[in-house]
Structure formats: C-alpha cells, structure tokens
Design a protein around this motif. Structure first.
Motif, PDB file in Angstrom:
ATOM      1  N   ALA A  80       0.813  -1.214   0.000  1.00 11.43           N
ATOM      2  CA  ALA A  80       0.000   0.000   0.000  1.00 11.43           C
ATOM      3  C   ALA A  80       0.845   1.262   0.000  1.00 11.43           C
ATOM      4  N   SER A  81       2.095   1.169   0.436  1.00 14.26           N
ATOM      5  CA  SER A  81       3.005   2.323   0.413  1.00 14.26           C
ATOM      6  C   SER A  81       4.426   1.777   0.504  1.00 14.26           C
ATOM      7  N   GLY A  82       5.382   2.655   0.218  1.00 11.19           N
ATOM      8  CA  GLY A  82       6.773   2.244   0.365  1.00 11.19           C
ATOM      9  C   GLY A  82       7.065   1.827   1.793  1.00 11.19           C
ATOM     10  N   LEU A  83       6.551   2.593   2.750  1.00  7.41           N
ATOM     11  CA  LEU A  83       6.827   2.277   4.156  1.00  7.41           C
ATOM     12  C   LEU A  83       6.161   0.980   4.598  1.00  7.41           C
ATOM     13  N   ALA A 106      19.126   9.575   4.527  1.00  9.04           N
ATOM     14  CA  ALA A 106      18.078   8.685   4.011  1.00  9.04           C
ATOM     15  C   ALA A 106      16.756   9.422   4.068  1.00  9.04           C
ATOM     16  N   TYR A 107      15.758   8.849   3.418  1.00  8.02           N
ATOM     17  CA  TYR A 107      14.412   9.397   3.536  1.00  8.02           C
ATOM     18  C   TYR A 107      14.051   9.493   5.026  1.00  8.02           C
ATOM     19  N   GLY A 108      13.527  10.662   5.424  1.00  3.04           N
ATOM     20  CA  GLY A 108      13.233  10.896   6.836  1.00  3.04           C
ATOM     21  C   GLY A 108      12.293   9.852   7.429  1.00  3.04           C
ATOM     22  N   GLY A 109      11.359   9.382   6.634  1.00  2.00           N
ATOM     23  CA  GLY A 109      10.395   8.399   7.122  1.00  2.00           C
ATOM     24  C   GLY A 109      11.040   7.046   7.403  1.00  2.00           C
ATOM     25  N   THR A 110      12.104   6.739   6.675  1.00  2.00           N
ATOM     26  CA  THR A 110      12.820   5.481   6.916  1.00  2.00           C
ATOM     27  C   THR A 110      13.520   5.554   8.266  1.00  2.00           C
ATOM     28  N   TYR A 111      14.183   6.685   8.500  1.00  2.00           N
ATOM     29  CA  TYR A 111      14.850   6.874   9.788  1.00  2.00           C
ATOM     30  C   TYR A 111      13.812   6.869  10.922  1.00  2.00           C
ATOM     31  N   VAL A 179      18.383  -2.748  -0.497  1.00  2.00           N
ATOM     32  CA  VAL A 179      18.601  -1.468  -1.189  1.00  2.00           C
ATOM     33  C   VAL A 179      17.267  -0.837  -1.545  1.00  2.00           C
ATOM     34  N   ASP A 180      17.065   0.385  -1.053  1.00  2.00           N
ATOM     35  CA  ASP A 180      15.911   1.185  -1.457  1.00  2.00           C
ATOM     36  C   ASP A 180      16.273   1.820  -2.799  1.00  2.00           C
ATOM     37  N   ASN A 181      15.643   1.334  -3.862  1.00  2.00           N
ATOM     38  CA  ASN A 181      16.015   1.716  -5.235  1.00  2.00           C
ATOM     39  C   ASN A 181      15.087   2.790  -5.796  1.00  2.00           C
ATOM     40  N   THR A 182      14.384   3.485  -4.892  1.00  2.00           N
ATOM     41  CA  THR A 182      13.380   4.460  -5.320  1.00  2.00           C
ATOM     42  C   THR A 182      13.962   5.560  -6.189  1.00  2.00           C
ATOM     43  N   PHE A 183      15.073   6.152  -5.755  1.00  2.00           N
ATOM     44  CA  PHE A 183      15.635   7.291  -6.492  1.00  2.00           C
ATOM     45  C   PHE A 183      16.224   6.845  -7.829  1.00  2.00           C
ATOM     46  N   ALA A 184      16.905   5.703  -7.834  1.00  2.00           N
ATOM     47  CA  ALA A 184      17.579   5.277  -9.068  1.00  2.00           C
ATOM     48  C   ALA A 184      16.576   4.726 -10.072  1.00  2.00           C
ATOM     49  N   THR A 203       6.809   2.983  -4.841  1.00  2.00           N
ATOM     50  CA  THR A 203       6.312   3.059  -6.226  1.00  2.00           C
ATOM     51  C   THR A 203       5.474   4.311  -6.448  1.00  2.00           C
ATOM     52  N   THR A 204       5.216   5.016  -5.335  1.00  2.00           N
ATOM     53  CA  THR A 204       4.594   6.339  -5.385  1.00  2.00           C
ATOM     54  C   THR A 204       5.385   7.256  -6.324  1.00  2.00           C
ATOM     55  N   LYS A 205       6.675   6.981  -6.472  1.00  2.00           N
ATOM     56  CA  LYS A 205       7.584   7.904  -7.135  1.00  2.00           C
ATOM     57  C   LYS A 205       7.707   7.550  -8.629  1.00  2.00           C
ATOM     58  N   TYR A 206       8.917   7.216  -9.099  1.00  2.00           N
ATOM     59  CA  TYR A 206       9.108   7.022 -10.541  1.00  2.00           C
ATOM     60  C   TYR A 206       8.300   5.845 -11.094  1.00  2.00           C
ATOM     61  N   VAL A 213      -0.744   7.935  -7.220  1.00  2.00           N
ATOM     62  CA  VAL A 213      -0.901   6.693  -6.452  1.00  2.00           C
ATOM     63  C   VAL A 213       0.187   6.627  -5.374  1.00  2.00           C
ATOM     64  N   VAL A 214      -0.164   6.027  -4.243  1.00  2.00           N
ATOM     65  CA  VAL A 214       0.823   5.734  -3.192  1.00  2.00           C
ATOM     66  C   VAL A 214       0.993   4.213  -3.180  1.00  2.00           C
ATOM     67  N   GLY A 215       2.243   3.764  -3.265  1.00  2.00           N
ATOM     68  CA  GLY A 215       2.458   2.314  -3.294  1.00  2.00           C
ATOM     69  C   GLY A 215       3.887   1.950  -2.943  1.00  2.00           C
ATOM     70  N   SER A 340       7.098  14.577  -2.206  1.00  2.00           N
ATOM     71  CA  SER A 340       7.153  13.496  -3.180  1.00  2.00           C
ATOM     72  C   SER A 340       8.074  13.868  -4.353  1.00  2.00           C
ATOM     73  N   LEU A 341       8.176  12.968  -5.312  1.00  2.00           N
ATOM     74  CA  LEU A 341       9.141  13.106  -6.409  1.00  2.00           C
ATOM     75  C   LEU A 341       8.836  12.047  -7.455  1.00  2.00           C
ATOM     76  N   GLY A 342       9.514  12.168  -8.591  1.00  2.00           N
ATOM     77  CA  GLY A 342       9.455  11.094  -9.582  1.00  2.00           C
ATOM     78  C   GLY A 342       8.254  11.138 -10.505  1.00  2.00           C
TER      79      GLY A 342
END
Ligand code: PLP
Length: 395
Positions: A80-83, A106-111, A179-184, A203-206, A213-215, A340-342
């Motif tokens: 349902a979301s990256g987190l 890192a993404y603040g939410g991950t920390y 590996v969080d591959n969101t940015f790459a 998957t919310t991103k690129y 969508v949030v995923g 958000s981004l991507g």
C-alpha cells in the motif's frame, strides 16, 4: 500469467512481464480485478490459486511479476506504500534483539521508522555513512546485525553507496543487504545483480510516475544464501498476507501502467536534470549542486559503475541561507511546491521543513539552506527559465 524471458530488454519486460492478454476476453491490458473474494469449485477448489484478495489478486499478481522481472529478482511483492513494504521486510527478518545498520542520509520516514517504530519494539540500529564502507563494517554487530539498509542515491543529499562492496561486507557478517532503489529506479540500477538480497521501492515515485498513487514494492533475489535468512522470500510472503499492507487492485493497476513507460520517462528525466544541473552550476545564488552525474561528486565513479545514468533528482544549497531557500520554493510557477518526487511534473521542496522535518535534531538533520528538485519531463527550457527567475528574485 507468463512472462517474457529474462534476457529481453527492460522496456519489453516492463510492458509484458506478468501481463498476458486476458484469457477470457483477450483484453491487452491487465484488468482491474476489483474483487475481494473468489468462487471456489468445491471447498479448496481455487481457480488460479485465488481465494481472497489480501492473499492474492490477479491485478496485484501481474504487478508483482512485472516488478520481479524488472529487478531480475525471484519474487515481487506490492504494498500500500513504500513504508508498508519496508515495515514488512523488517518484521519478516528481524526479531527483538536483532540489529540493523541504517544510512546517515536517508528518507526521513525510513529513519523515523527505525527510530520510533522498530526501536521501541526491540529492533536496534546504528547510523552509518554508507558511502564509507569501513564505517558500515564498524557499525555491524557480528551475530546480531541482520540487515544493512541502503539508499543510493540518497534522499535528499544524493550520496552514493557502493552496492557491491556493501553486499560483501553485509554477507561476511551474516546480514542481508537491502537497497531502497526508489531514487535510481529499476531502469537505471539493478541492486540484485550487484549482490543485494532485497530491493524496495516507493512506487509512489518514478514507478507510478504520475503523482496519482501511493504504493510500495519489495523484490527478493533469486537465491538468498545468508545462513538463517535463506527463506527471506517465504517469510516476506507470509508477513505480507499476515500483516495485510497490500496494494489494492486499482493502485496496483496504476503502478503497472506507470511501469510501462518507465524507461522513456526516466531517459527524459535524466536529459532534463543534466541541463538543469549545468545551469545551476553557474548560478550566482547557488552555493553547491548535488548530482551524482557531476564528475566532482565524491560518488561519481561508483555511480557511473552501478547506474545507467544519474537520475532526475538534484539538490542545491543556496548561498543566502534558509529564508532564501524557502522563498525560492514559493516563487516558482512551473515547478510545483510539494513533497514526493518522480512524477512527470517538476517538484520543488525544502527538505528541512517538509520531507525531512521528522529528522530535525537527529544525526540525519539536513542543511536548512537545502532545496530539493525532482526534475520532471516538461520542456527543459521552461524549467530552466522558471527556476532562474525564482533564483534571481529570491536567491
Ligand atoms: N524511500 C524513499 C527513498 C522515499 O523517498 C520515500 C518517500 O518519500 C519512501 C521510501 C517511503 O515511501 P511511501 O511514501 O510510498 O511510503
């Protein structure tokens, strides 16, 4: 559903993997199976294995197969979301007393997740600079470290971690490399081929790519050989169903649709980012530009080895401090001020007050004169002109 062979190109896999034409109708696009339960042909007589949509749903299956094919992995899982995906990975593989190494950028939410959610539940962590392989080695607690968590490039400072080197360090200590591959994106970087065990995405991103969508996604390697964690895929499958943080059918469909154009979108994101970076480098209001494509970037050589190109994310420091950063973010007209981004549209934000507000006062605190840019796929002349006007007026 069958998939194209693994040696087919990225775009072919993105458009076809997991996405056979519908058996009943021939529909060339995977339908949105907006359904919670399935008729059984006698008790336990499941058609295609479908019983209940938390456990499996055909639209989600198509996405999960596609995600696995794009990362060259064994199994894909959609959340349902990256987190939600990250949480499922941690709960699947760590129990109280276990330890993880977490990036210093890192993404603040991950920390926040490791600090405020996993921590109180007994899962410990150590923060380390992941561009420093020795620092990661030193942060590992032999016997209790189960995961090394990597972002590369990082959010928001675009630091680079050497995936191959970190995989060796993690494996030598009996830990998995995630590996969080969101940015790459899966298009630019395939961590599993470099030795990582698990890949995650927002998957919310690129991947979704259209800010609609949030995923989240998790993909596991074909073979995980780390002792005691070889069954990571089965554990994640079990926890995905047992916790239930799954992607719903429509959200899964939106991400699946986004993936079909990922390759062409990301090429354009990269083209535009390169032009924007070149422009920013010469701007008098800009103190520093963070972009791994710059040969002055400390991680440039590693990024060039492990990424096809350098992505669409750029961060800058403004010479005139926080207020000027805040003013520039509010002044652009095409670049939209937002988190958000991507997505296809360019976004601008102030990490210290927005995406990374939750890390204020911690080791992950970000500079207050930092502005993060998600370079979209609009006409690049318009993007440069808009940014230039805001920087000249407020920088
Ligand atoms: N990982 C990275 C790098 C992110 O940027 C984000 C969100 O911004 C996440 C994970 C969390 O993803 P989500 O917001 O889909 O839960």
């Amino acid at each position: 559903m069958t998939s194209p062979p693994a040696d087919h190109g990225f775009a072919t896999r993105a458009i076809h993997a997991g996405q056979e034409a519908d058996a009943g109708t021939g529909a060339v696009v995977t339908p949105i199976y907006q359904v919670s339960t399935y008729k059984q042909d006698g008790i336990g007589g499941f058609r295609g294995g479908y019983e209940y949509s938390r456990s499996a749903n055909p639209t989600r299956t198509a996405l999960e197969e596609c995600l696995a094919a794009l990362e060259g992995g064994g199994r894909g899982f959609a959340f349902a979301s990256g987190l939600a995906g990250q949480d499922t990975v941690v709960r699947s593989l760590l129990t109280p007393g276990d330890h993880a190494v977490v990036p210093s950028d890192a993404y603040g939410g991950t920390y926040r997740y490791f600090n405020k959610v996993a921590g109180p539940q007994g899962i410990e962590h150590t923060i380390a600079s992941l561009s420093d392989v020795d620092a990661v080695r030193a942060a590992i607690r032999p016997g209790t470290t189960k995961l090394v968590w990597v972002e590369t490039p990082t959010n928001p400072l675009l630091n680079i971690a050497d995936i191959r080197a970190l995989a060796e360090v993690a494996h030598a200590a009996g830990a998995l490399l995630v590996v969080d591959n969101t940015f790459a994106t899966s298009y630019l970087q395939n961590p599993l081929a470099l030795g990582a065990d698990i890949v995650t995405h927002s998957t919310t991103k690129y991947a979704g790519g259209h800010s609609d969508v949030v995923g989240g996604a998790v993909v596991t390697a074909q073979d995980i050989t780390v002792k005691g964690l070889e069954d990571a895929s089965e554990r994640i499958a079990f926890h995905q169903n047992s916790i239930g943080g799954i992607a719903g059918p429509f959200d899964a469909w939106l991400v699946l649709r986004g993936l079909k154009t990922l390759a062409v979108r990301v090429e354009r994101h990269c083209d535009n980012a390169e032009v924007v970076v070149e422009h920013l480098m010469g701007h008098p209001a800009v103190e520093a530009v963070f972009y791994p494509g710059l040969d002055t970037h400390p991680g440039h050589d590693v990024a060039a080895r492990q990424m096809k190109r350098f992505g669409g994310m750029v961060s800058i420091l403004l010479k005139n401090g926080e207020q000027s950063a805040v003013n520039v973010c509010a002044a652009t007209k095409i670049w939209t001020l937002g988190e958000s981004l991507g997505g296809v549209e360019s976004l601008i934000e102030h990490p210290a007050r927005m995406t990374h507000a939750s890390v204020a006062g911690t080791e992950l605190e970000v500079p207050r004169n930092l502005v993060r840019l998600s370079v979209g796929i609009e006409d690049v002349g318009d993007l440069v002109g808009d940014l230039d006007a805001a920087l000249s007026a407020h920088g």
